[in-house]
Scaffold this motif. Structure first.
Motif, PDB file in Angstrom:
ATOM      1  N   PRO A  88       0.812  -1.211   0.000  1.00  8.16           N
ATOM      2  CA  PRO A  88       0.000   0.000   0.000  1.00  8.16           C
ATOM      3  C   PRO A  88       0.849   1.266   0.000  1.00  8.16           C
ATOM      4  N   ALA A  89       0.320   2.294  -0.679  1.00  6.83           N
ATOM      5  CA  ALA A  89       0.938   3.620  -0.635  1.00  6.83           C
ATOM      6  C   ALA A  89       0.267   4.386   0.495  1.00  6.83           C
ATOM      7  N   THR A  90       0.955   4.527   1.590  1.00  4.35           N
ATOM      8  CA  THR A  90       0.399   5.215   2.746  1.00  4.35           C
ATOM      9  C   THR A  90       0.424   6.723   2.523  1.00  4.35           C
ATOM     10  N   ALA A  91      -0.287   7.454   3.376  1.00  2.45           N
ATOM     11  CA  ALA A  91      -0.277   8.912   3.291  1.00  2.45           C
ATOM     12  C   ALA A  91       1.140   9.444   3.466  1.00  2.45           C
ATOM     13  N   ASP A  92       1.901   8.801   4.337  1.00  2.00           N
ATOM     14  CA  ASP A  92       3.284   9.222   4.586  1.00  2.00           C
ATOM     15  C   ASP A  92       4.155   9.024   3.350  1.00  2.00           C
ATOM     16  N   LEU A  93       4.064   7.857   2.723  1.00  3.65           N
ATOM     17  CA  LEU A  93       4.855   7.587   1.523  1.00  3.65           C
ATOM     18  C   LEU A  93       4.475   8.524   0.383  1.00  3.65           C
ATOM     19  N   MET A  94       3.184   8.785   0.220  1.00  2.09           N
ATOM     20  CA  MET A  94       2.743   9.695  -0.830  1.00  2.09           C
ATOM     21  C   MET A  94       3.260  11.100  -0.585  1.00  2.09           C
ATOM     22  N   ALA A  95       3.234  11.532   0.672  1.00  2.23           N
ATOM     23  CA  ALA A  95       3.724  12.871   0.999  1.00  2.23           C
ATOM     24  C   ALA A  95       5.219  12.986   0.726  1.00  2.23           C
ATOM     25  N   LYS A  96       5.971  11.972   1.116  1.00  2.65           N
ATOM     26  CA  LYS A  96       7.419  11.992   0.869  1.00  2.65           C
ATOM     27  C   LYS A  96       7.723  12.043  -0.624  1.00  2.65           C
ATOM     28  N   ALA A  97       7.017  11.216  -1.401  1.00  2.00           N
ATOM     29  CA  ALA A  97       7.264  11.172  -2.840  1.00  2.00           C
ATOM     30  C   ALA A  97       6.864  12.484  -3.504  1.00  2.00           C
ATOM     31  N   ALA A  98       5.757  13.057  -3.072  1.00  2.41           N
ATOM     32  CA  ALA A  98       5.284  14.299  -3.679  1.00  2.41           C
ATOM     33  C   ALA A  98       6.250  15.452  -3.439  1.00  2.41           C
ATOM     34  N   HIS A  99       6.895  15.453  -2.269  1.00  2.80           N
ATOM     35  CA  HIS A  99       7.752  16.580  -1.893  1.00  2.80           C
ATOM     36  C   HIS A  99       9.240  16.271  -2.006  1.00  2.80           C
ATOM     37  N   GLY A 100       9.560  15.092  -2.578  1.00  6.96           N
ATOM     38  CA  GLY A 100      10.958  14.786  -2.839  1.00  6.96           C
ATOM     39  C   GLY A 100      11.796  14.503  -1.622  1.00  6.96           C
ATOM     40  N   LEU A 101      11.176  13.987  -0.559  1.00 10.52           N
ATOM     41  CA  LEU A 101      11.923  13.638   0.641  1.00 10.52           C
ATOM     42  C   LEU A 101      12.550  12.258   0.470  1.00 10.52           C
ATOM     43  N   ALA A 102      13.658  12.020   1.142  1.00 10.06           N
ATOM     44  CA  ALA A 102      14.396  10.759   0.962  1.00 10.06           C
ATOM     45  C   ALA A 102      15.067  10.353   2.254  1.00 10.06           C
ATOM     46  N   GLY A 103      14.248  10.054   3.276  1.00 16.26           N
ATOM     47  CA  GLY A 103      14.802   9.726   4.578  1.00 16.26           C
ATOM     48  C   GLY A 103      14.921   8.251   4.863  1.00 16.26           C
ATOM     49  N   ASP A 104      14.425   7.403   3.971  1.00 17.58           N
ATOM     50  CA  ASP A 104      14.544   5.960   4.155  1.00 17.58           C
ATOM     51  C   ASP A 104      14.713   5.320   2.772  1.00 17.58           C
ATOM     52  N   LEU A 105      14.843   4.003   2.735  1.00 21.40           N
ATOM     53  CA  LEU A 105      15.111   3.336   1.474  1.00 21.40           C
ATOM     54  C   LEU A 105      13.969   3.530   0.482  1.00 21.40           C
ATOM     55  N   ALA A 106      12.717   3.361   0.926  1.00 17.61           N
ATOM     56  CA  ALA A 106      11.582   3.449   0.009  1.00 17.61           C
ATOM     57  C   ALA A 106      11.498   4.824  -0.637  1.00 17.61           C
ATOM     58  N   SER A 107      11.543   5.880   0.152  1.00 18.31           N
ATOM     59  CA  SER A 107      11.426   7.225  -0.400  1.00 18.31           C
ATOM     60  C   SER A 107      12.637   7.587  -1.258  1.00 18.31           C
ATOM     61  N   THR A 108      13.809   7.087  -0.886  1.00 20.65           N
ATOM     62  CA  THR A 108      15.013   7.341  -1.685  1.00 20.65           C
ATOM     63  C   THR A 108      14.913   6.671  -3.052  1.00 20.65           C
ATOM     64  N   LEU A 109      14.392   5.438  -3.077  1.00 25.30           N
ATOM     65  CA  LEU A 109      14.206   4.746  -4.346  1.00 25.30           C
ATOM     66  C   LEU A 109      13.261   5.519  -5.263  1.00 25.30           C
ATOM     67  N   LEU A 110      12.190   6.062  -4.694  1.00 25.51           N
ATOM     68  CA  LEU A 110      11.223   6.802  -5.494  1.00 25.51           C
ATOM     69  C   LEU A 110      11.807   8.098  -6.038  1.00 25.51           C
ATOM     70  N   LEU A 111      12.721   8.698  -5.298  1.00 18.66           N
ATOM     71  CA  LEU A 111      13.335   9.942  -5.743  1.00 18.66           C
ATOM     72  C   LEU A 111      14.448   9.685  -6.752  1.00 18.66           C
ATOM     73  N   ALA A 112      15.106   8.533  -6.652  1.00 14.90           N
ATOM     74  CA  ALA A 112      16.293   8.272  -7.470  1.00 14.90           C
ATOM     75  C   ALA A 112      15.973   7.581  -8.795  1.00 14.90           C
ATOM     76  N   THR A 113      14.694   7.309  -9.059  1.00 16.46           N
ATOM     77  CA  THR A 113      14.360   6.492 -10.221  1.00 16.46           C
ATOM     78  C   THR A 113      13.853   7.302 -11.396  1.00 16.46           C
ATOM     79  N   ASP A 114      14.042   6.757 -12.583  1.00 15.63           N
ATOM     80  CA  ASP A 114      13.365   7.267 -13.777  1.00 15.63           C
ATOM     81  C   ASP A 114      12.435   6.194 -14.337  1.00 15.63           C
ATOM     82  N   THR A 115      12.158   5.170 -13.530  1.00 15.30           N
ATOM     83  CA  THR A 115      11.261   4.075 -13.890  1.00 15.30           C
ATOM     84  C   THR A 115       9.815   4.493 -13.623  1.00 15.30           C
ATOM     85  N   PRO A 116       8.850   4.086 -14.453  1.00 17.46           N
ATOM     86  CA  PRO A 116       7.444   4.399 -14.180  1.00 17.46           C
ATOM     87  C   PRO A 116       7.014   3.889 -12.810  1.00 17.46           C
TER      88      PRO A 116
END
Length: 398
Positions: A88-116
């Motif tokens: 699941p995409a939690t509210a926290d994960l969505m907020a981190k991804a939307a604002h480009g935060l990268a404080g853990d592995l999941a959010s860092t992966l989302l910021l560092a990727t060019d994959t869909p």
């Protein structure tokens, strides 16, 4: 169908994380490789052992794991997949991804990727409806992130509303849509869904109990198989799916006009619960009681028959026309007669008697009626019914 494809699955921390286990099984069954990433919170709901056993691969969770960084590295990990799924995409994960935060592995992966990226939200209804979450949702969509759901229903917290994570079968269809053209690539399918509202006056109307859930699930499944879908929907309680062209209507006449405007099409599936009658003398202003105790004299007129109109077209008729028959008695008799009377190719019949709980519910039990006879399907979730029907449509149009 996903042979050779690789999915990076980020599992967020929420009770819906258990559905990720079934999703892994379905993805692997379709031939996809799954690299799982667990957030710290997710590990409170599902264990790395169970996730790893189902995926058949190592589970990643720590951004600062020296072994992981030496063997793969979070940058490389974010780019080896064909698709990143957050479920699941939690509210926290969505907020981190939307604002480009990268404080853990999941959010860092989302910021560092060019994959869909495909996100499948799941959270409490108040969290989902909060203005901050809705702002984040729009930011993610504008960044090109695909969003699936959430569904509406009762949640683990006891509240009811939008916020439930989409079912694994629906997520699988969305993954297939994102990763491959599918057997319906290049085909145009029209799907009608939901009820129609026929006005009595500006504030009152005639309607029915249809939620639009089955039509929505079918549009999603068809799009997942690669079809271009025009989704003509009445005022349904279920939100329309992503990745389709949505045309919103209120009345039966408007729905017919929208369908005709969407033609030509390879197939048309009429899942909407269209009102048979409209009020011919609808008032221009709100009707008032006059103290006489007499109700207003409403004059009814028959609505246009959308299914029959399209089925009996002399030119430009879709190759396949599918109708739905929601009945409360003599289901097969009425549905079989309806197919012949309307002139459509298939009828999907179901019993919507109140005791079945089907109309407005999460499950359906249907019988597919064709010129070859009647084929009854077992009762199952509406997503699975939609998937099976979409696959049959793909076979018919092949």
């Amino acid at each position: 169908m996903l042979q050779g494809k690789r999915v990076l699955l980020i599992i967020g921390g929420g009770i819906a994380a258990y559905k990720a286990l079934e999703l892994i099984r379905l993805l692997r069954k379709e031939g996809a490789g799954v690299t799982p990433v667990l957030t710290k919170a997710a590990a409170e709901f599902v264990t790395p052992l169970s996730v790893g056993a189902l995926a058949g691969e190592k589970v990643y969770s720590d951004l600062f794991d020296l072994t992981d960084e030496a063997e793969m590295g979070h940058i490389q990990l974010s780019r080896v997949a064909d698709l990143i799924v957050v479920a699941p995409a939690t509210a926290d994960l969505m907020a981190k991804a939307a604002h480009g935060l990268a404080g853990d592995l999941a959010s860092t992966l989302l910021l560092a990727t060019d994959t869909p990226v495909l996100m499948v939200p799941a959270m409490n209804v108040r969290m989902w409806l909060h203005a901050a979450t809705q702002r984040n949702l729009e930011m993610l969509r504008s960044d090109g992130v695909r969003i699936l759901g959430p569904d509406e229903g009762e949640m683990a917290c006891g509240e009811f509303g939008p916020g439930r994570m989409a079912e694994p079968a629906a997520i699988l269809a969305a993954v297939q849509d994102a990763l491959q053209a599918g057997p319906l690539a290049g085909k145009h399918v029209i799907v009608t869904s939901g009820p129609t509202h026929e006005p009595i006056d500006p504030v009152r109307y005639i309607a029915n109990r249809s939620s639009g859930a089955q039509g929505t699930a079918l549009a999603r499944a068809l799009a997942g198989l690669g079809a271009k879908v025009t989704f003509v929907t009445g005022p349904a309680s279920v939100p329309p799916p992503e990745g389709v062209t949505v045309v919103r209507v209120e009345t039966a006449a408007q729905m017919l006009g929208a369908v005709q405007a969407a033609l030509p099409a390879d197939a048309a599936v009429f899942a909407a619960a269209v009102a048979d009658w409209r009020v011919q003398n609808a008032a221009q202003h709100k009707m008032k009681k006059d103290g006489s105790g007499q109700p207003p004299a409403l004059q009814f007129a028959e609505n246009p028959d959308i299914l029959a109109t399209v089925s009996q077209m002399q030119a430009g008729r879709p190759r396949l026309v599918v109708g739905f028959a929601a009945e409360t008695e003599k289901v097969l008799d009425h549905a079989t007669a309806k197919r012949l009377r309307k002139g459509c190719d298939w009828i999907v019949a179901n019993d919507v008697s109140p005791e079945t709980g089907i109309m407005g519910g999460d499950e359906n039990a249907v019988t597919l009626i064709t010129d070859k006879g009647a084929e009854s399907w077992p009762r199952t979730g509406k997503d699975m019914v939609a998937r099976r029907l979409a696959e049959r449509i793909a076979e018919a149009l092949a």
